[in-house]
Scaffold this active site. Structure first.
Site, PDB file in Angstrom:
ATOM      1  N   GLU A 204      37.592  11.442  -7.094  1.00 65.59           N
ATOM      2  CA  GLU A 204      36.493  10.466  -7.141  1.00 65.59           C
ATOM      3  C   GLU A 204      36.698   9.344  -6.139  1.00 65.59           C
ATOM      4  OE1 GLU A 204      38.996  10.491  -9.157  1.00 65.59           O
ATOM      5  OE2 GLU A 204      39.450   8.506  -9.988  1.00 65.59           O
TER       6      GLU A 204
ATOM      7  N   CYS B  45      44.558  12.373 -13.160  1.00 64.28           N
ATOM      8  CA  CYS B  45      45.655  11.408 -13.253  1.00 64.28           C
ATOM      9  C   CYS B  45      46.038  11.204 -14.713  1.00 64.28           C
ATOM     10  CB  CYS B  45      45.250  10.101 -12.549  1.00 64.28           C
ATOM     11  SG  CYS B  45      46.646   9.040 -12.151  1.00 64.28           S
TER      12      CYS B  45
ATOM     13  N   HIS C  43      43.072  11.837  -6.938  1.00 69.66           N
ATOM     14  CA  HIS C  43      41.805  11.266  -7.406  1.00 69.66           C
ATOM     15  C   HIS C  43      40.639  11.718  -6.526  1.00 69.66           C
ATOM     16  CE1 HIS C  43      43.203   8.324 -10.428  1.00 69.66           C
ATOM     17  NE2 HIS C  43      44.297   8.264  -9.692  1.00 69.66           N
TER      18      HIS C  43
END
Lengths: 763, 92, 234
Positions: C205, C86, C203
């Site tokens: 994660e 990002c 993302h």
């Protein structure tokens, strides 16, 4: 250093002299400050002399509705505020409850109605900023925000402009700081045409021992102003927020504050680091009424005094007067009380986060709020009357005739429904009050911090609590239409529905923060609404054992004399003991049984059906039996606790059919068909779309049905098998003895997910 | 040394789609402003700068743009150098 | 394996990345502050999401001048593995470690929801745990993720198979509304020519634990852990 030495030497400082250039005190000036002649006399009594211009400004801010709660305090005192799990009740920056495992949850809701009506983007953005600061100044790291939004009808381009600006503003600010949005509500009704309601709630988590309060104790400790510089923006916002909007409110733009989320993020990190460091005594946001309220409230809470020299406050523009500096509402500023001798350590932490800090004053023991300008006194006020002495009033409250007539309206012409019920259903589902809120949530970061277990769109938002097996569920609720037609009932429903939302996710409701949005309380019919709503809330919060740990009051929400619907927003938090038991609203498996807990009754009054299909706001809001609600929710929690349910969904606006549709659609990726048959002997409109309270739609494996029934029986909760879950992409079928709805579920989804984007992105 | 006021206009590069400009163009059009052609939305930066000459000021501003203020992949910039007005509250 | 997560003052996904690496993957991971000049000697550097220095000028424009990004450039030049997610992707582009730029989304709105991305190549240290063509469901949350590069660069990216992730539908098809931001060639993530620097907008994660709804992002961290396990043996 600060010329504050005269504080403790016994001779007492000289009384402040009128400052050259300041206006003289006249009756007109007093009235302009929103103070009545009687209130002014009280001020003179507390001071023993005529106030200076600066002092008048300080009193005016602290004795405004926003800071002093003058018209609501007597009612607010009735609310239940205590429970064994409540660590901090009302009166602090935020309420705090124990959530087990050594953790505490800080949470609070606040309004930013007036600023958002004038400049929606900045109004909403700074609303988020303020509520974040309220939470992290308690020592908690913000972990979620919610927004409860009430607007006029979307047919108005002005309303679309406000709605779009508010969502962008709240989104940009929260997204930048990195706090996930976990939901809230968006509600559209002509009752908010001139005056949108923007309430924002924040939750923060901390280790219990990290709790800190907004206190200024310890004579000689240093007051530091931290963060952004002080400018002329928002001067007298607290008073502004306590007045009605007129036609010319656009002209009051300069009062609106501008948010800087990056500085907020720095403040957040620096504040938490400062609190952990042990170098500071107390910390508080300079929110409404800026330096004045932060310093006065910190002194008031600890029974000490403060002395501040305004020439030491870093300013954004030259030539600012003490009056302006004290009342500025520039954003992203904090007042920090530092242990004497640790200023350098504090400065180093702040420097790491590239923040400015200035020593602006000291804590004293004389119980006075003293302001100097380059050593010369400009204000000297006993601190206690400033924070605690605001006169409170009990006003006359009489129900308005107009509302009574609306409530008594004959609804029989609308009860039948001979026509095409499928078409009615699809038209109803396209109402902005029932359609998917994805247009909003897609603009909010909902997954940052990797703790969002249920994102917006469900009954409640759910967060995991790292290091424990628990989850936190949170929701906001208020149907303004119910509250308008019958304030007490509306408030009871708001509490009951919030609790029901949490229970649907598998959470036990724990505590409430409330935001009372009303019109001008000096009008008897408005004070009636306020009183009845608070009394309803008192009853419901006591019954659900959800004490109110704080909140906010926003009065004078009127435009050119037209008040908003009374809107007592409930923000409720609950705990899920075993996060793996968390339950969602969507149907999951083909062949599962759909079960209704609670009973269908003949309710049509105040419904979204009447509003969306006939433009009617009328009738009696649905009856609410709080005890039955509580038992229903206990039964639901027991079922979830035993792992019996595949889904649970609250039945509210739009009635049973809309609740079924939401469970069938989920996020729209794999919508399922359903087949439901209702046998209740009720007119189809009330049966399909009426908003009878105390109902939850659940689904379970057919093998679990018997156990679900037995549990319901044990609690005495009505439990009816109404249908089955069908295949992905199947038909959505709901029928009664004399009416039938049938549609392709993907067609239902196109309406449900398309309605808001079509209205907002069409041009 | 003299005081200069430098205005830097940063705009989306010619030929690149500018969604913001397009949205504004559309909005103007739907509000009934006739004859609106292409709209490009960019940034205006006003920088106060001490320099020996206007040429030097312009050169330094160009380096600022190349290094930080504009992204060469997506943005063009135009620099205008003016003398700082005597009064501090000059209109812009 | 040792990892560092770079923290800028406006980073807000730094903690999330640390948690996944440390708690889910068991990787020795620490934060490194943006004012540091040296990275130490990590195996992996993560530039996390957020708003590095407020990003008021352009996302990542100021971050690229920070001391730590200078160190990241040297580290990448030596072949060190760098993952930019990002805002991290935006910084890598601004810093010249990856070509192109990320502009405002074509909707002009912040977009936050799950997207589907197709794994275009499993021949990188970041993606070996995936199947070629596997479609992942991963959240995005950005206002400036609209990837753009000049035609020559785009051609080169495609020819050299450096487009690692592409937005698609759930079925893995391009077009049909799968692209959330107007990105050229539906690009969601790319690598540098040497294959040691990856930037992507989604993302991973946030999709690495079942309790959060998707574990499709886990493969990236598993790939990296396996990569270093292999290196140690070699």
């Amino acid at each position: 250093m600060i010329a504050a030495g005269s504080g403790g030497n016994g001779t007492g400082p000289a009384a402040p002299e009128p400052r050259p250039g300041d206006p003289g005190i006249t009756a007109e000036l007093v009235a302009d400050h929103g103070l009545s002649p009687e209130e002014y006399d009280k001020i003179v009594g507390h001071l023993g002399r005529t106030p200076t211009f600066t002092e008048l400004g300080v009193f005016s801010a602290m004795w405004s509705e926003h800071c002093g709660y003058k018209n609501s305090k007597r009612l607010l005192r009735l609310l239940p505020t205590e429970a064994p799990w409540v660590i901090q009740g009302p009166g602090e920056n935020a309420g705090v409850i124990d959530i087990g495992g050594g953790y505490a949850l800080a949470f609070k809701i606040e309004s930013h109605n007036h600023p958002s009506a004038v400049e929606p983007y900045q109004g909403a953005a700074t609303g988020i900023g303020g509520i974040l600061r309220d939470v992290f100044t308690m020592g908690a790291r913000p972990v979620a925000v919610l927004d409860s939004l009430h607007f006029g009808d979307l047919d108005s381009s002005r309303v679309r402009y406000l709605f779009d600006g508010v969502v962008r503003g709240a989104g940009d600010y929260g997204n930048c700081v990195g706090i996930p949005n976990l939901g809230g509500e968006a509600y559209f009704d002509r009752g908010y045409a001139g005056n949108p309601i923007i309430n924002v709630m924040c939750l923060g988590i901390m280790k219990r021992e990290q709790l800190i309060r907004g206190e200024a104790h310890g004579e000689g400790n240093t007051l530091m102003a931290v963060g952004a510089r002080t400018g002329r923006d928002g001067i007298h916002g607290a008073t502004f927020a306590s007045e009605e909007l007129g036609e010319d409110s656009d002209a009051s733009r300069p009062q609106v504050q501008v948010g800087d989320p990056f500085t907020e993020k720095l403040l957040l990190e620096a504040s938490l680091e400062l609190i952990r460091s042990g170098h500071i005594v107390g910390i508080q946001d300079m929110g409404a009424a800026g330096i004045t309220s932060s310093a006065a409230e910190m002194a008031g809470r600890s029974g000490s005094g403060v002395v501040i020299d305004t020439t030491l406050v870093p300013v954004r523009e030259p030539g600012m007067t003490p009056y302006e500096i004290l009342l500025s509402e520039s954003q992203e500023r904090m007042m920090v009380v530092v242990h004497r001798g640790r200023e350098e350590e504090v400065r180093q932490i702040l420097a790491k986060w590239e923040l400015e800090a200035a020593e602006v004053g000291q804590v004293t023991s004389d119980g006075r709020f003293r302001i100097l300008e380059d050593g010369r006194p400009v204000a000297d006020i006993p601190a206690l009357p400033l924070t605690e002495g605001c006169p409170t009033y009990e006003r006359e409250g009489i129900e308005g005739e107009e509302v009574r007539a609306l409530r008594e309206m004959d609804l029989t012409p609308y009860a039948g429904g001979e026509g095409d019920r499928t078409a009615d259903f699809l038209r109803l589902l396209a109402s902005p009050n029932l359609a998917s809120r994805r247009w909003i949530h897609d603009q909010y970061d909902t997954t940052v911090r990797t703790a969002s277990v249920i994102q917006p769109g469900g009954d409640a938002g759910v967060l995991r609590v790292r290091g424990t097996r628990r989850g936190i569920a949170v929701t906001t609720d208020c149907s303004g239409r119910y509250t308008y037609l019958e304030p007490g009932t509306g408030a009871r429903i708001a509490v009951a529905e919030a609790a029901r939302n949490l229970a649907c996710a598998g959470a036990l409701p724990m505590a409430v923060t409330n935001n009372l949005n009303f019109g001008n309380p000096l009008k008897p019919h408005i004070y009636y609404q306020l009183r009845e709503a608070v009394l309803g809330m008192v009853e419901a919060c006591a019954l659900f054992e959800t004490p109110v740990t704080g909140g906010n009051v926003s009065l004078y929400n009127e435009t050119s004399g037209t008040p908003i619907y009374p809107t007592p927003v409930i923000g409720m938090v609950g705990i899920i003991e075993e996060l793996e038991r968390v339950t969602r609203h969507a149907f999951r498996e083909e062949g599962d049984v759909i079960v209704l807990l609670g009973r269908n009754t003949d309710e049509l009054g105040a419904s979204e059906y009447l509003y969306a299909m006939h433009g009617i706001v009328g009738g009696r809001p649905p009856r609410v039996d709080l005890l039955a609600e509580r038992v229903l929710q206990q039964a639901l929690l027991a079922m979830i606790g035993e792992g019996l349910l595949r889904s649970a969904h609250d039945c509210s606006e739009g009635g049973l059919v809309c609740a079924l549709a939401e469970s069938a659609l989920d996020d729209g990726e794999d919508p399922v068909g359903i087949r439901v048959r209702l046998v209740d002997p009720l007119p189809s409109t009330a049966l399909f779309f009426g908003e009878a309270q105390g109902r939850v739609v659940v689904s379970c494996d057919p093998a679990s049905l018997e156990r679900v029934r037995r549990l319901a029986d044990r609690y005495g909760v009505p439990c009816t098998e109404v249908g089955t879950v069908g295949a992905i992409g199947g038909n959505f079928v709901v029928e009664s003895a004399d009416a039938r709805i049938e549609a392709d579920i993907r067609e239902v989804g196109a309406v449900y997910f398309g309605a808001l984007p079509e209205r907002m992105d069409a041009q | 040394m003299s005081a200069y006021v430098i205005e830097i206009r940063v705009t989306p590069r010619r030929g690149l789609l500018d969604p913001q400009g397009k949205a504004i163009q559309h909005a103007l059009d739907s509000l009934g402003f006739a004859g609106v052609g292409e709209v490009r939305a960019g940034k205006l930066l006003v920088i106060e700068l001490e320099a020996d000459s206007a040429d030097e000021a312009a050169a330094r501003a160009t380096r600022m743009c190349e290094k930080l203020l504009a992204n060469p992949v997506t943005e063009d910039f135009v620099i205008e150098v003016g003398r700082a007005a005597a009064q501090p509250e000059a209109a812009t | 394996m040792r990892a560092v997560v770079v923290t800028f003052p406006g980073s807000n996904c730094d903690y999330d990345c640390l948690q996944v690496l440390r708690k889910v993957m068991g990787v020795d991971t620490r934060f490194i502050w943006h004012r540091e000049h040296e990275l130490g000697d990590p195996d992996l550097v993560v530039l996390p999401g957020g708003f590095s220095y407020g990003d008021y000028l352009r996302a990542g424009a100021i971050a690229r001048f920070s001391p730590i990004v200078e160190a990241v450039k040297r580290y990448a030049g030596r072949g060190g593995i760098v993952l930019g997610i990002c805002n991290g992707f935006q910084i890598l582009c601004e810093a010249g470690l990856l070509p192109g730029a990320l502009r405002r989304n074509d909707s002009l709105k912040f977009r936050s929801h799950d997207v589907h991305v197709r794994v275009e190549t499993t021949d990188t240290a970041f993606t070996r745990a995936y199947r070629p063509g596997q479609v992942l469901r991963i959240p995005i949350a950005h206002a400036e993720g609209n990837y753009i590069a000049d035609p020559g660069t785009l051609e080169r990216l495609e020819a050299e198979r450096r487009v690692v992730f592409r937005y698609t539908t759930r079925a893995g098809a391009r077009g049909e509304g799968g692209n959330p931001n107007g990105s050229a060639n539906d690009i969601a993530g790319i690598v540098n020519p040497a294959g040691n620097v990856l930037g992507l907008m989604p993302h991973p994660e946030r999709a690495a634990e079942g309790v959060l709804g998707s574990t499709d992002g886990l493969g990236m961290f598993e790939s990296l852990v396996a990569h270093f396990a292999r290196e140690r043996v070699a």
